[in-house]
Scaffold this motif. Structure first.
Motif, PDB file in Angstrom:
ATOM      1  N   ARG A  99     -13.069 -20.020  19.881  1.00 38.87           N
ATOM      2  CA  ARG A  99     -12.167 -18.914  20.169  1.00 38.87           C
ATOM      3  C   ARG A  99     -12.812 -18.059  21.246  1.00 38.87           C
ATOM      4  NH1 ARG A  99      -9.344 -16.691  15.261  1.00 38.87           N
ATOM      5  NH2 ARG A  99      -8.021 -15.904  16.911  1.00 38.87           N
ATOM      6  N   GLY A 100     -11.995 -17.566  22.147  1.00 36.51           N
ATOM      7  CA  GLY A 100     -12.499 -16.762  23.252  1.00 36.51           C
ATOM      8  C   GLY A 100     -12.881 -15.363  22.802  1.00 36.51           C
ATOM      9  N   GLU A 101     -13.283 -14.547  23.758  1.00 37.70           N
ATOM     10  CA  GLU A 101     -13.649 -13.163  23.470  1.00 37.70           C
ATOM     11  C   GLU A 101     -12.409 -12.372  23.084  1.00 37.70           C
ATOM     12  OE1 GLU A 101     -15.835 -11.267  26.542  1.00 37.70           O
ATOM     13  OE2 GLU A 101     -17.148 -12.985  26.856  1.00 37.70           O
TER      14      GLU A 101
ATOM     15  N   SER B 232      -7.529 -19.349  21.285  1.00 32.20           N
ATOM     16  CA  SER B 232      -8.181 -20.598  20.883  1.00 32.20           C
ATOM     17  C   SER B 232      -8.446 -21.435  22.132  1.00 32.20           C
ATOM     18  CB  SER B 232      -7.301 -21.377  19.909  1.00 32.20           C
ATOM     19  OG  SER B 232      -7.110 -20.638  18.741  1.00 32.20           O
ATOM     20  N   LEU B 233      -9.674 -21.921  22.265  1.00 27.59           N
ATOM     21  CA  LEU B 233     -10.085 -22.684  23.438  1.00 27.59           C
ATOM     22  C   LEU B 233     -10.695 -24.017  23.029  1.00 27.59           C
ATOM     23  CD1 LEU B 233     -11.921 -19.844  25.381  1.00 27.59           C
ATOM     24  CD2 LEU B 233      -9.621 -20.692  25.807  1.00 27.59           C
ATOM     25  N   THR B 234     -10.645 -24.963  23.934  1.00 30.30           N
ATOM     26  CA  THR B 234     -11.311 -26.250  23.768  1.00 30.30           C
ATOM     27  C   THR B 234     -12.312 -26.391  24.900  1.00 30.30           C
ATOM     28  OG1 THR B 234      -9.340 -27.227  22.782  1.00 30.30           O
ATOM     29  CG2 THR B 234     -10.982 -28.738  23.634  1.00 30.30           C
ATOM     30  N   LEU B 235     -13.565 -26.649  24.561  1.00 30.28           N
ATOM     31  CA  LEU B 235     -14.592 -26.872  25.577  1.00 30.28           C
ATOM     32  C   LEU B 235     -14.644 -28.361  25.894  1.00 30.28           C
ATOM     33  CD1 LEU B 235     -17.443 -24.569  24.293  1.00 30.28           C
ATOM     34  CD2 LEU B 235     -15.753 -24.096  26.038  1.00 30.28           C
TER      35      LEU B 235
ATOM     36  N   THR C 224      -3.574 -28.239  32.926  1.00 33.56           N
ATOM     37  CA  THR C 224      -3.495 -28.302  31.473  1.00 33.56           C
ATOM     38  C   THR C 224      -3.375 -26.884  30.943  1.00 33.56           C
ATOM     39  OG1 THR C 224      -4.588 -29.006  29.446  1.00 33.56           O
ATOM     40  CG2 THR C 224      -6.023 -28.393  31.233  1.00 33.56           C
ATOM     41  N   GLY C 225      -2.511 -26.702  29.979  1.00 37.12           N
ATOM     42  CA  GLY C 225      -2.326 -25.389  29.388  1.00 37.12           C
ATOM     43  C   GLY C 225      -1.738 -24.372  30.347  1.00 37.12           C
TER      44      GLY C 225
ATOM     45  N   ALA D 226     -13.554 -24.691  29.930  1.00 38.13           N
ATOM     46  CA  ALA D 226     -12.886 -24.190  28.729  1.00 38.13           C
ATOM     47  C   ALA D 226     -11.395 -24.115  29.044  1.00 38.13           C
ATOM     48  CB  ALA D 226     -13.423 -22.823  28.342  1.00 38.13           C
ATOM     49  N   VAL D 227     -10.577 -24.850  28.288  1.00 33.22           N
ATOM     50  CA  VAL D 227      -9.137 -24.897  28.521  1.00 33.22           C
ATOM     51  C   VAL D 227      -8.409 -24.411  27.275  1.00 33.22           C
ATOM     52  CG1 VAL D 227      -9.340 -26.795  30.152  1.00 33.22           C
ATOM     53  CG2 VAL D 227      -8.944 -27.300  27.760  1.00 33.22           C
ATOM     54  N   GLU D 228      -7.093 -24.205  27.411  1.00 35.78           N
ATOM     55  CA  GLU D 228      -6.271 -23.854  26.253  1.00 35.78           C
ATOM     56  C   GLU D 228      -6.434 -24.940  25.203  1.00 35.78           C
ATOM     57  OE1 GLU D 228      -4.102 -21.091  26.038  1.00 35.78           O
ATOM     58  OE2 GLU D 228      -5.024 -20.420  27.898  1.00 35.78           O
ATOM     59  N   LYS D 229      -6.237 -24.602  23.953  1.00 33.29           N
ATOM     60  CA  LYS D 229      -6.508 -25.505  22.835  1.00 33.29           C
ATOM     61  C   LYS D 229      -5.777 -26.835  22.979  1.00 33.29           C
ATOM     62  CE  LYS D 229      -6.519 -25.784  17.824  1.00 33.29           C
ATOM     63  NZ  LYS D 229      -7.789 -26.433  17.731  1.00 33.29           N
TER      64      LYS D 229
END
Length: 137
Positions: free
Chosen positions: A64-66, A88-91, A7-8, A21-24
């Motif tokens: 959002r990541g670091e 931008s991340l999706t947990l 994914t992503g 944690a993956v790409e949005k």
């Protein structure tokens, strides 16, 4: 049981209960999603067939990541550029890795709903034809 999903543009090894944690991804916190692009699945050290396999997950949060600093410089040319980026991340919390559940009752209900709709459609189509015939006469 574990699976490797894509994914992503990245690949992740997941098992039930893992948090990644993956790409949005689209969706809000609490939504359940299915990761469909499964590359490999296995149990222990044995690989299994991935046909009909799904990975179900729940969105924990959209974050959002670091911040990553991008700094460019060319010495002795007075050239300096500083730019920051936050991805931008999706947990996700992985709920289950397994076979798809077949819903036998759902298709029967759709066929039952489709039959009355099919009967209603010719009646609606028949009424304009009669009206058109009256106009011609």
């Amino acid at each position: 049981m574990f699976a490797i999903v894509r994914t992503g543009g990245k690949q992740y090894r997941v098992a039930a209960g893992d948090k990644i944690a993956v790409e949005k991804l689209s969706g809000e916190a609490g939504d359940k999603i299915s990761l469909g692009d499964i590359l490999l699945a296995g149990d222990g050290d044995k690989a299994q067939d991935v046909n009909g396999l799904t990975v179900s997950a729940e969105i924990i949060a959209q974050e959002r990541g670091e911040k990553v600093i991008v700094f460019k410089k060319r010495r002795r040319h007075n050239y300096r550029r500083k730019q920051g980026h936050r991805q931008s991340l999706t947990l996700l919390r992985i709920l289950a890795v397994g076979k798809e559940e077949k819903k036998a009752a759902a298709p029967k209900a759709e066929k039952a709903d489709a039959a009355p709709a099919a009967e209603a459609a010719p009646k609606k189509a028949a009424a304009p034809k009669k009206a058109a015939a009256k106009k011609e006469a």
